[in-house]
Write an enzyme that holds these catalytic residues in place. Structure first.
Site, PDB file in Angstrom:
ATOM      1  N   LYS A  35       0.843  -1.206   0.000  1.00  9.79           N
ATOM      2  CA  LYS A  35       0.000   0.000   0.000  1.00  9.79           C
ATOM      3  C   LYS A  35       0.875   1.251   0.000  1.00  9.79           C
ATOM      4  CE  LYS A  35      -0.376  -0.409   5.035  1.00  9.79           C
ATOM      5  NZ  LYS A  35      -1.214  -0.937   6.144  1.00  9.79           N
ATOM      6  N   ARG A 130     -10.566  -0.458  14.597  1.00  2.00           N
ATOM      7  CA  ARG A 130     -10.270   0.401  13.462  1.00  2.00           C
ATOM      8  C   ARG A 130     -11.157  -0.029  12.298  1.00  2.00           C
ATOM      9  NH1 ARG A 130      -4.286   0.762  10.791  1.00  2.00           N
ATOM     10  NH2 ARG A 130      -4.936  -1.298  10.063  1.00  2.00           N
ATOM     11  N   TYR A 244      15.823  30.616   9.214  1.00  3.60           N
ATOM     12  CA  TYR A 244      14.594  31.230   9.737  1.00  3.60           C
ATOM     13  C   TYR A 244      14.620  31.303  11.259  1.00  3.60           C
ATOM     14  CZ  TYR A 244      12.298  30.752   5.191  1.00  3.60           C
ATOM     15  OH  TYR A 244      11.946  30.854   3.874  1.00  3.60           O
ATOM     16  N   MET A 292      11.829  24.517   3.713  1.00  2.00           N
ATOM     17  CA  MET A 292      11.039  23.667   2.819  1.00  2.00           C
ATOM     18  C   MET A 292      11.908  22.863   1.860  1.00  2.00           C
ATOM     19  SD  MET A 292       7.953  24.702   0.220  1.00  2.00           S
ATOM     20  CE  MET A 292       6.972  25.518   1.460  1.00  2.00           C
TER      21      MET A 292
HETATM   22  C1  LIG Z   1      -0.478  -1.933   6.803  1.00  7.74           C
HETATM   23  C2  LIG Z   1      -1.090  -3.215   7.187  1.00  7.74           C
HETATM   24  C3  LIG Z   1      -0.314  -4.396   7.233  1.00  7.74           C
HETATM   25  C4  LIG Z   1       1.195  -4.376   7.133  1.00  7.74           C
HETATM   26  O1  LIG Z   1       1.680  -3.946   8.377  1.00  7.74           O
HETATM   27  P1  LIG Z   1       3.246  -3.831   8.710  1.00  7.74           P
HETATM   28  O2  LIG Z   1       3.272  -3.436  10.130  1.00  7.74           O
HETATM   29  O3  LIG Z   1       3.764  -2.751   7.816  1.00  7.74           O
HETATM   30  O4  LIG Z   1       3.872  -5.133   8.435  1.00  7.74           O
HETATM   31  C5  LIG Z   1      -0.975  -5.595   7.436  1.00  7.74           C
HETATM   32  N1  LIG Z   1      -2.317  -5.636   7.650  1.00  7.74           N
HETATM   33  C6  LIG Z   1      -3.088  -4.512   7.664  1.00  7.74           C
HETATM   34  C7  LIG Z   1      -4.546  -4.621   7.910  1.00  7.74           C
HETATM   35  C8  LIG Z   1      -2.499  -3.269   7.441  1.00  7.74           C
HETATM   36  O5  LIG Z   1      -3.242  -2.161   7.476  1.00  7.74           O
END
Ligand SMILES: *Cc1c(COP(=O)(O)O)cnc(C)c1O
Length: 347
Positions: A35, A130, A244, A292
């Site tokens: 992702k 979540r 800055y 930046m």
């Molecule tokens: C991002 C995610 C993972 C991977 O997690 P890592 O800690 O990066 O290995 C696996 N399962 C879900 C549901 C996630 O959101």
């Protein structure tokens, strides 16, 4: 000239996948979480390398990421989407042959109505609060859901990066209570859960951060180096200030270098004070505020002006930088900006 060069070692990513794969039982599949553009390191480079290594299952968050991955991988290999089946996702799920990981009763209804015979997975909430069906919801809909033959049931651990946490065992017990005896492949572990041991592995582990060299996989091979070109070197007199807000005052005459890269490139302002960059093997403190696009460093102690400095390398990892900024390696990786030139080893 780009703000810097991000060196990404695909061989190290492959080695990390292999190492995690070896940790899981022979019958347990090792997927790969890619992702957010493979945690910022480039989906189109990372995913094919993992296929070459033997990965056959991939996880992304959105269906748009799934579509991009499908275009990269072609028709083979399974692509699961953590956001599940949201309004507007139906045609992409179908067209790109994605497996939505259903995470609410509403999504289950949507999926079964819109794409009744299209493969889907299920996310159960075992205490992270979540995403996923809560235990009572699962009891209410499990019969309907199981009739439609989900291809995978998952849950996610909230504290797996901490082997001392008792939450993982509680979540494991809840997951077993909700899924034992079902004839559906199961997955509970991300990187942290993979390290917790075989009780957490079930039929599939799905590491993300460990592939990219981040904690909690402390034996991971480092994956990224970041090199920033020096734009200008100059002298200041003792008593002059830098940057800055004039937050740094030269205690004596000094020679400074201004390097390309700043908070727009993911080098958070919170890295100061205390940030050091490397000129070859010599650490140089960054002075004044990070702006930046620019960072100023003290090079008074060097024999000659450097052409470039490194900020990440095999000894200075994303987790080291993360600690300095009060965050985690995941955030450092995924916020590395889009202005870098990327250079892949093993492409
Ligand atoms: C991002 C995610 C993972 C991977 O997690 P890592 O800690 O990066 O290995 C696996 N399962 C879900 C549901 C996630 O959101």
């Amino acid at each position: 000239m780009p703000t810097g060069t991000l060196h990404i070692d695909l061989e190290a990513i492959a080695a990390n996948w292999r190492a995690l794969d070896r940790m899981s039982a022979p019958g347990c599949e090792t997927a790969a979480v890619v992702k957010a553009d493979a945690y910022g390191l480039g989906l189109t480079a990372v995913a094919p390398r993992l296929v070459k290594e033997g990965a056959r299952a991939f996880f992304v968050a959105t269906v748009e990421e799934g579509l991009a991955l499908r275009r990269t991988l072609g028709p083979e290999h399974r692509i699961y989407c953590f956001y599940g089946h949201m309004t507007g996702d139906t045609s992409t799920i179908q067209r790109a042959d994605l497996v939505p990981m259903i995470c609410s009763v509403e999504q289950l209804t949507r999926h079964l109505e819109a794409l009744p015979r299209h493969p889907f997975g299920l996310q159960l909430d075992t205490g992270m609060n979540r995403l996923g069906l809560k235990e009572a919801e699962w009891e209410a809909v499990s019969e309907i859901a199981l009739e439609a033959e989900p291809v995978l049931i998952t849950s996610h651990l909230a504290s797996s990066d901490d082997p001392e946490s008792e939450q993982s065992a509680r979540q494991l017990a809840a997951f077993r209570r909700m899924t034992d005896g079902l004839d559906v492949p199961r997955s509970l572990a991300a990187t942290g859960g993979t390290l917790l041991g075989p009780a957490y592995h079930f039929d599939m582990v799905r590491p993300g951060i460990g592939l990219y060299g981040g904690l909690p996989f402390d034996r991971a091979e480092p994956v990224v180096s970041l090199e920033l070109p020096v734009i200008a070197c100059f002298d200041v007199a003792g008593g002059e200030t830098v940057g800055y807000g004039a937050t740094w005052t030269a205690p004596a005459d000094a020679r400074l270098a201004t390097v390309a890269g700043g908070y727009a490139d993911g080098l958070h302002r919170a890295l100061q004070p205390g940030l050091e960059v490397m000129a070859g093997k010599v650490p140089c403190p960054a002075v004044g505020r990070i702006s930046m696009d620019l960072i100023t460093v003290d090079i008074s102690h060097l024999d000659r002006d450097p052409e470039a400095v490194t900020i990440l390398d095999p000894h200075r990892t994303v987790d080291g930088l993360a600690e300095a900024a009060g965050t985690i390696g995941y955030e450092i990786l995924t916020s590395l900006g889009r202005r870098y030139q990327t250079s892949y080893r093993g492409l």
